[in-house]
Write a protein that holds these residues in place. Sequence first.
Motif, PDB file in Angstrom:
ATOM      1  N   HIS A 144       0.817  -1.218   0.000  1.00 56.53           N
ATOM      2  CA  HIS A 144       0.000   0.000   0.000  1.00 56.53           C
ATOM      3  C   HIS A 144       0.856   1.276   0.000  1.00 56.53           C
ATOM      4  N   ASP A 145       1.672   1.441  -1.032  1.00 54.53           N
ATOM      5  CA  ASP A 145       2.354   2.720  -1.217  1.00 54.53           C
ATOM      6  C   ASP A 145       1.420   3.646  -2.006  1.00 54.53           C
ATOM      7  N   TRP A 146       1.928   4.837  -2.346  1.00 57.67           N
ATOM      8  CA  TRP A 146       1.080   5.804  -3.044  1.00 57.67           C
ATOM      9  C   TRP A 146       0.515   5.221  -4.332  1.00 57.67           C
ATOM     10  N   ARG A 147       1.400   4.684  -5.174  1.00 57.44           N
ATOM     11  CA  ARG A 147       1.015   4.229  -6.505  1.00 57.44           C
ATOM     12  C   ARG A 147      -0.042   3.129  -6.456  1.00 57.44           C
ATOM     13  N   HIS A 148       0.191   2.117  -5.638  1.00 54.10           N
ATOM     14  CA  HIS A 148      -0.667   0.947  -5.679  1.00 54.10           C
ATOM     15  C   HIS A 148      -1.950   1.132  -4.862  1.00 54.10           C
ATOM     16  N   THR A 149      -1.904   2.015  -3.859  1.00 55.12           N
ATOM     17  CA  THR A 149      -3.149   2.363  -3.173  1.00 55.12           C
ATOM     18  C   THR A 149      -4.067   3.145  -4.113  1.00 55.12           C
ATOM     19  N   ALA A 150      -3.491   4.078  -4.868  1.00 50.31           N
ATOM     20  CA  ALA A 150      -4.286   4.816  -5.853  1.00 50.31           C
ATOM     21  C   ALA A 150      -4.872   3.878  -6.898  1.00 50.31           C
ATOM     22  N   MET A 151      -4.139   2.832  -7.246  1.00 56.11           N
ATOM     23  CA  MET A 151      -4.600   1.863  -8.235  1.00 56.11           C
ATOM     24  C   MET A 151      -5.848   1.138  -7.747  1.00 56.11           C
ATOM     25  N   VAL A 152      -5.807   0.682  -6.495  1.00 57.67           N
ATOM     26  CA  VAL A 152      -6.955  -0.063  -5.981  1.00 57.67           C
ATOM     27  C   VAL A 152      -8.138   0.872  -5.727  1.00 57.67           C
ATOM     28  N   GLY A 241     -21.301 -16.008 -23.421  1.00 55.54           N
ATOM     29  CA  GLY A 241     -21.032 -15.070 -24.496  1.00 55.54           C
ATOM     30  C   GLY A 241     -19.658 -14.440 -24.351  1.00 55.54           C
ATOM     31  N   PRO A 242     -19.367 -13.433 -25.176  1.00 57.80           N
ATOM     32  CA  PRO A 242     -18.054 -12.799 -25.123  1.00 57.80           C
ATOM     33  C   PRO A 242     -17.781 -12.173 -23.758  1.00 57.80           C
ATOM     34  N   PRO A 243     -16.544 -12.233 -23.287  1.00 57.00           N
ATOM     35  CA  PRO A 243     -16.228 -11.628 -21.988  1.00 57.00           C
ATOM     36  C   PRO A 243     -16.315 -10.115 -22.056  1.00 57.00           C
ATOM     37  N   PRO A 244     -16.596  -9.461 -20.924  1.00 59.23           N
ATOM     38  CA  PRO A 244     -16.650  -7.997 -20.908  1.00 59.23           C
ATOM     39  C   PRO A 244     -15.255  -7.408 -21.095  1.00 59.23           C
ATOM     40  N   PRO A 245     -15.169  -6.156 -21.508  1.00 60.11           N
ATOM     41  CA  PRO A 245     -13.848  -5.546 -21.698  1.00 60.11           C
ATOM     42  C   PRO A 245     -13.139  -5.315 -20.360  1.00 60.11           C
ATOM     43  N   MET A 246     -11.839  -5.270 -20.429  1.00 60.52           N
ATOM     44  CA  MET A 246     -11.034  -4.960 -19.257  1.00 60.52           C
ATOM     45  C   MET A 246     -11.368  -3.554 -18.751  1.00 60.52           C
ATOM     46  N   GLY A 247     -11.478  -3.386 -17.430  1.00 64.80           N
ATOM     47  CA  GLY A 247     -11.814  -2.088 -16.870  1.00 64.80           C
ATOM     48  C   GLY A 247     -10.712  -1.058 -17.050  1.00 64.80           C
ATOM     49  N   PRO A 248     -11.056   0.235 -17.023  1.00 64.03           N
ATOM     50  CA  PRO A 248     -10.049   1.292 -17.226  1.00 64.03           C
ATOM     51  C   PRO A 248      -8.913   1.254 -16.205  1.00 64.03           C
ATOM     52  N   ALA A 249      -9.225   1.003 -14.923  1.00 62.13           N
ATOM     53  CA  ALA A 249      -8.180   1.004 -13.896  1.00 62.13           C
ATOM     54  C   ALA A 249      -7.173  -0.103 -14.152  1.00 62.13           C
ATOM     55  N   LEU A 250      -7.644  -1.303 -14.468  1.00 57.56           N
ATOM     56  CA  LEU A 250      -6.731  -2.406 -14.745  1.00 57.56           C
ATOM     57  C   LEU A 250      -5.955  -2.160 -16.029  1.00 57.56           C
ATOM     58  N   SER A 251      -6.614  -1.613 -17.042  1.00 56.28           N
ATOM     59  CA  SER A 251      -5.937  -1.330 -18.306  1.00 56.28           C
ATOM     60  C   SER A 251      -4.773  -0.355 -18.084  1.00 56.28           C
ATOM     61  N   ARG A 252      -5.007   0.695 -17.291  1.00 59.76           N
ATOM     62  CA  ARG A 252      -3.931   1.643 -16.996  1.00 59.76           C
ATOM     63  C   ARG A 252      -2.808   0.971 -16.215  1.00 59.76           C
ATOM     64  N   ALA A 253      -3.188   0.148 -15.228  1.00 60.06           N
ATOM     65  CA  ALA A 253      -2.183  -0.513 -14.392  1.00 60.06           C
ATOM     66  C   ALA A 253      -1.312  -1.455 -15.214  1.00 60.06           C
TER      67      ALA A 253
END
Length: 339
Positions: A144-152, A241-253
């Motif tokens: 839980h540093d700055w970067r990864h806390t912001a990610m979650v 059916g087709p899987p949903p798209p990857m979310g924006p937060a995960l895509s950025r990460a």
Amino acid sequence: MNSLPFSLGRLLFCVAAYGAALAVVALLVGKALPFPEVTNMGSKFRHFAAQRDQFDVLFVGSSQFFHQIIPGQFDREVGAATGRAVRSFNFGVPGMWSPESFHLLRKVLALRPAHLRWVVVELMDIDTRASEATGATQRLALWHDWRHTAMVLARIVEQPGSWRDKSGIVGAHVALWARRFVNHGQGSEWIVGKMRKNNYGKLKKNDWVDERGYFPGKANSIKGEARAAYLRQLERMKSAGPPPPMGPALSRAVGEIGAAIRAAGATPIFVSCPTVDPRMRFDAPAGEPEIWRLNDPARFPELFDPEVRYDDIHLTPAGGALFTRLLAERFAERFSAHR
């Protein structure tokens, strides 16, 4: 008449000065601390650190990597297919989702392995669970540093639900960030680190050492009601059916950690493991970084055969050998094209 000795302005100044001093000291102390002795991770980190220049392929993921990627087999099959020797290390850690895996990977890259050329990362959704599910452990606080806390937090924001429902989990992650920021509970690690000749210490006995990070899972295939439940879930997955798209937060990460791998001189590859867990089912866009989807039962039915699984998530050693072979074949093709 003289002003009061403790005016509001002076009080605010003192509070700000104290906060700034605390932040500077916390940052300096945090950089000096050794990697903590967290379960299933600390000894593996020290082992890799001591031998980091021996490997050119690194696997980073959860127990699905830990129990399912066999470095010796992978190296032999890639060498036979390409005519070039590779040496890999399995840095799978049970229960390690992103962003914990991304945090650990950045620590590993900071060791500057001299010959690292490929980093294969398990593609998993960002785990938003916090202390109410897992306990406020040292391992949970570690990433839980700055970067990864912001990610979650970004992942929590984009999930459905009201802010009232989300406030508790947000507060839990912020509390874990504060705990890590002030290095709470790290004093003993600092003392032990200073008493050793280096910050990696001696390797404790671990069953994965001789297999370069791999440890086989259970050999018995899934049975009874667990098998029936798995097959029902598999059928729901096939008909969804087709899987949903990857979310924006995960895509950025994923993009950010891919850039960090490339900055270290290596090529990133992300792999989706074969599981019926709906949380791991999302579509990965083509392009950079490269993503291999091995969680598709239509393309890889052999990985979803209940005879090679000991539960709905993990493969038996025989299934792990199959998964390793498929990875090696795909890697050999990619390696030849890259060369």
